[in-house]
Motif scaffolding. Structure first.
Motif, PDB file in Angstrom:
ATOM      1  N   MET A 160      37.952  51.028  50.018  1.00 23.20           N
ATOM      2  CA  MET A 160      39.108  50.726  49.267  1.00 23.20           C
ATOM      3  C   MET A 160      39.055  50.576  47.598  1.00 23.20           C
ATOM      4  SD  MET A 160      41.456  47.136  49.459  1.00 23.20           S
ATOM      5  CE  MET A 160      40.203  46.354  48.401  1.00 23.20           C
ATOM      6  N   ARG A 161      39.744  51.377  46.933  1.00 22.22           N
ATOM      7  CA  ARG A 161      39.624  51.049  45.519  1.00 22.22           C
ATOM      8  C   ARG A 161      40.079  50.007  44.983  1.00 22.22           C
ATOM      9  NH1 ARG A 161      42.402  57.131  44.137  1.00 22.22           N
ATOM     10  NH2 ARG A 161      40.489  58.501  44.547  1.00 22.22           N
ATOM     11  N   TYR A 162      39.491  49.508  43.987  1.00 23.98           N
ATOM     12  CA  TYR A 162      39.883  48.284  43.082  1.00 23.98           C
ATOM     13  C   TYR A 162      40.779  48.768  41.914  1.00 23.98           C
ATOM     14  CZ  TYR A 162      35.915  45.828  44.963  1.00 23.98           C
ATOM     15  OH  TYR A 162      34.927  45.116  46.130  1.00 23.98           O
ATOM     16  N   THR A 163      41.759  48.164  41.797  1.00 27.09           N
ATOM     17  CA  THR A 163      42.749  48.509  40.775  1.00 27.09           C
ATOM     18  C   THR A 163      43.267  47.321  39.880  1.00 27.09           C
ATOM     19  OG1 THR A 163      44.741  47.950  42.198  1.00 27.09           O
ATOM     20  CG2 THR A 163      43.727  50.343  42.306  1.00 27.09           C
ATOM     21  N   LEU A 164      43.784  47.581  38.776  1.00 28.92           N
ATOM     22  CA  LEU A 164      44.399  46.337  37.854  1.00 28.92           C
ATOM     23  C   LEU A 164      45.654  45.615  38.844  1.00 28.92           C
ATOM     24  CD1 LEU A 164      44.755  47.715  34.316  1.00 28.92           C
ATOM     25  CD2 LEU A 164      43.026  46.067  35.218  1.00 28.92           C
ATOM     26  N   VAL A 165      46.122  46.335  39.509  1.00 33.65           N
ATOM     27  CA  VAL A 165      47.206  45.619  40.342  1.00 33.65           C
ATOM     28  C   VAL A 165      46.690  44.747  41.309  1.00 33.65           C
ATOM     29  CG1 VAL A 165      49.300  45.990  41.948  1.00 33.65           C
ATOM     30  CG2 VAL A 165      48.637  47.517  39.762  1.00 33.65           C
ATOM     31  N   GLY A 166      45.545  45.149  41.773  1.00 38.27           N
ATOM     32  CA  GLY A 166      44.586  44.523  42.849  1.00 38.27           C
ATOM     33  C   GLY A 166      43.668  43.662  42.435  1.00 38.27           C
ATOM     34  N   ALA A 167      43.779  42.891  41.091  1.00 38.71           N
ATOM     35  CA  ALA A 167      42.895  42.217  40.566  1.00 38.71           C
ATOM     36  C   ALA A 167      42.400  41.170  41.377  1.00 38.71           C
ATOM     37  CB  ALA A 167      43.107  41.831  39.272  1.00 38.71           C
ATOM     38  N   VAL A 168      43.321  40.565  42.039  1.00 35.35           N
ATOM     39  CA  VAL A 168      43.057  39.417  43.102  1.00 35.35           C
ATOM     40  C   VAL A 168      42.098  39.867  44.177  1.00 35.35           C
ATOM     41  CG1 VAL A 168      43.971  37.658  44.583  1.00 35.35           C
ATOM     42  CG2 VAL A 168      45.095  38.186  42.594  1.00 35.35           C
ATOM     43  N   THR A 169      42.159  40.924  44.714  1.00 37.55           N
ATOM     44  CA  THR A 169      41.210  41.616  45.789  1.00 37.55           C
ATOM     45  C   THR A 169      39.888  41.693  45.186  1.00 37.55           C
ATOM     46  OG1 THR A 169      43.161  42.665  46.799  1.00 37.55           O
ATOM     47  CG2 THR A 169      40.790  43.380  47.491  1.00 37.55           C
ATOM     48  N   LEU A 170      39.919  42.270  44.014  1.00 38.01           N
ATOM     49  CA  LEU A 170      38.568  42.428  43.310  1.00 38.01           C
ATOM     50  C   LEU A 170      37.963  40.960  43.199  1.00 38.01           C
ATOM     51  CD1 LEU A 170      36.403  43.883  41.691  1.00 38.01           C
ATOM     52  CD2 LEU A 170      37.751  43.538  39.635  1.00 38.01           C
ATOM     53  N   GLY A 171      38.704  40.038  42.754  1.00 33.91           N
ATOM     54  CA  GLY A 171      38.191  38.812  42.529  1.00 33.91           C
ATOM     55  C   GLY A 171      37.748  38.087  43.925  1.00 33.91           C
ATOM     56  N   PHE A 172      38.433  38.352  44.719  1.00 32.51           N
ATOM     57  CA  PHE A 172      37.978  37.958  46.259  1.00 32.51           C
ATOM     58  C   PHE A 172      36.594  38.452  46.782  1.00 32.51           C
ATOM     59  CE2 PHE A 172      38.336  38.313  51.125  1.00 32.51           C
ATOM     60  CZ  PHE A 172      38.273  36.876  51.157  1.00 32.51           C
ATOM     61  N   ASP A 173      36.434  39.761  46.361  1.00 29.94           N
ATOM     62  CA  ASP A 173      35.073  40.219  46.632  1.00 29.94           C
ATOM     63  C   ASP A 173      33.990  39.597  45.685  1.00 29.94           C
ATOM     64  OD1 ASP A 173      35.819  41.858  48.900  1.00 29.94           O
ATOM     65  OD2 ASP A 173      35.773  43.695  47.827  1.00 29.94           O
ATOM     66  N   LEU A 174      34.360  39.533  44.423  1.00 28.57           N
ATOM     67  CA  LEU A 174      33.274  38.895  43.492  1.00 28.57           C
ATOM     68  C   LEU A 174      33.076  37.479  43.715  1.00 28.57           C
ATOM     69  CD1 LEU A 174      34.154  40.722  40.135  1.00 28.57           C
ATOM     70  CD2 LEU A 174      32.751  41.546  41.744  1.00 28.57           C
TER      71      LEU A 174
END
Length: 290
Positions: free
Chosen positions: A1-15
């Motif tokens: 899955m690509r990380y995006t600005l719109v999906g910053a919450v998902t990126l934060g969940f991973d980090l």
């Protein structure tokens, strides 16, 4: 899955579930803030295509060892509920794996954080060559933290070195420029009680089904009002604050990350969200405050 600005919450969940996720967030926060002068300094430290590729091969071998959770996200909420009944297999996978990947991190840096460096015309788009080299330096430093597990410290140090030599700053703080309400919340989070957040998540667990639609509307509102980059910066700052608070990958998988991310979004979009959505997103924080 690509990380995006719109999906910053998902990126934060991973980090928030990675051992060095806060350091990854700091690199990405720095990338959000770079301008033409910083791009030139970053590109000047590029190690060269052959040397970089050799490091990439080593990093890719380690990336293959990490599980990408393509099938877990739709049942993440069920995983937490199942854990209360003693069924922890899905939750354990959620703690260990990621929803995105190092390739997704690369895409985020080049196409979202450095979107302004692309040259467009006649239906074509190409990244400015100097900016492409700068992106390599940022991606490698971010990936060095994102993938960093085990004992291969030499590899991680080599991947981070060009960014460090450029003296382009990362941002390892939880201060969010132009968002004092978010900064105040993250300061409270970082200095507060991790146990209080765990208890709050348990207490408002019955309302988790309302969180996703409220969060979607908050993200949409921030997109319409030109706040996506600010929102991404705020979510990355929240990763740093969660680490400072002592919240663990297990806490994040069990719901603390969603709780924190929701409060951040509510604080950013309070002027454009309906009261009902604000109530849902702020509920864990209000529980922590007593």
């Amino acid at each position: 899955m690509r990380y995006t600005l719109v999906g910053a919450v998902t990126l934060g969940f991973d980090l928030s579930r990675l051992p060095h996720g806060a350091a990854t967030a700091a690199v990405l926060r720095g990338a959000l803030a770079v301008g033409p002068r910083e791009v030139e300094r970053l590109a000047a430290e590029h190690p060269g295509a052959r040397a970089r590729r050799a490091l990439q091969v080593r990093g890719e071998a380690l990336a293959l060892q990490r599980e990408v959770l393509v099938d877990v996200l739709p049942v993440a909420g069920d995983a937490v509920r199942e854990a209360t009944w003693g069924e922890v297999h899905t939750l354990e996978r959620l703690e260990r794996g990621t929803l995105g990947s190092a390739d997704g991190l690369d895409h985020l840096v080049r196409h979202d954080l450095l979107e302004w460096t692309w040259l467009r015309g006649d239906g074509m788009a190409v990244q400015d060559p100097v900016a492409a080299d700068a992106a390599d330096v940022i991606v490698d430093a971010a990936a060095a933290h994102y993938l960093r597990e085990g004992d291969d410290e030499d590899l991680w140090a080599l991947m981070r070195a060009p960014l460090e030599q450029s003296q382009v700053c990362c941002d390892p703080t939880w201060e969010v420029a132009d968002a004092p309400a978010v900064t105040a919340f993250l300061e409270e989070l970082a200095r507060g009680s991790a146990d209080a957040w765990r208890a709050a998540v348990d207490d408002v667990g019955s309302r988790t089904a309302l969180w996703a639609p409220a969060m979607h509307r908050a993200t949409w509102a921030m997109s319409l009002t030109g706040r996506l980059r600010l929102a991404a910066d705020a979510q990355l700052a929240a990763v740093v604050a969660c680490a400072a608070a002592g919240l663990t990958r297990s806490d994040a998988a069990r719901g603390t990350w969603n709780a924190v991310a929701g409060v951040v979004a509510a604080r950013l979009a309070a002027d454009v969200l309906p009261d009902g959505d604000l109530e849902v997103l702020l509920a864990p924080w209000r529980r922590v405050q007593g």
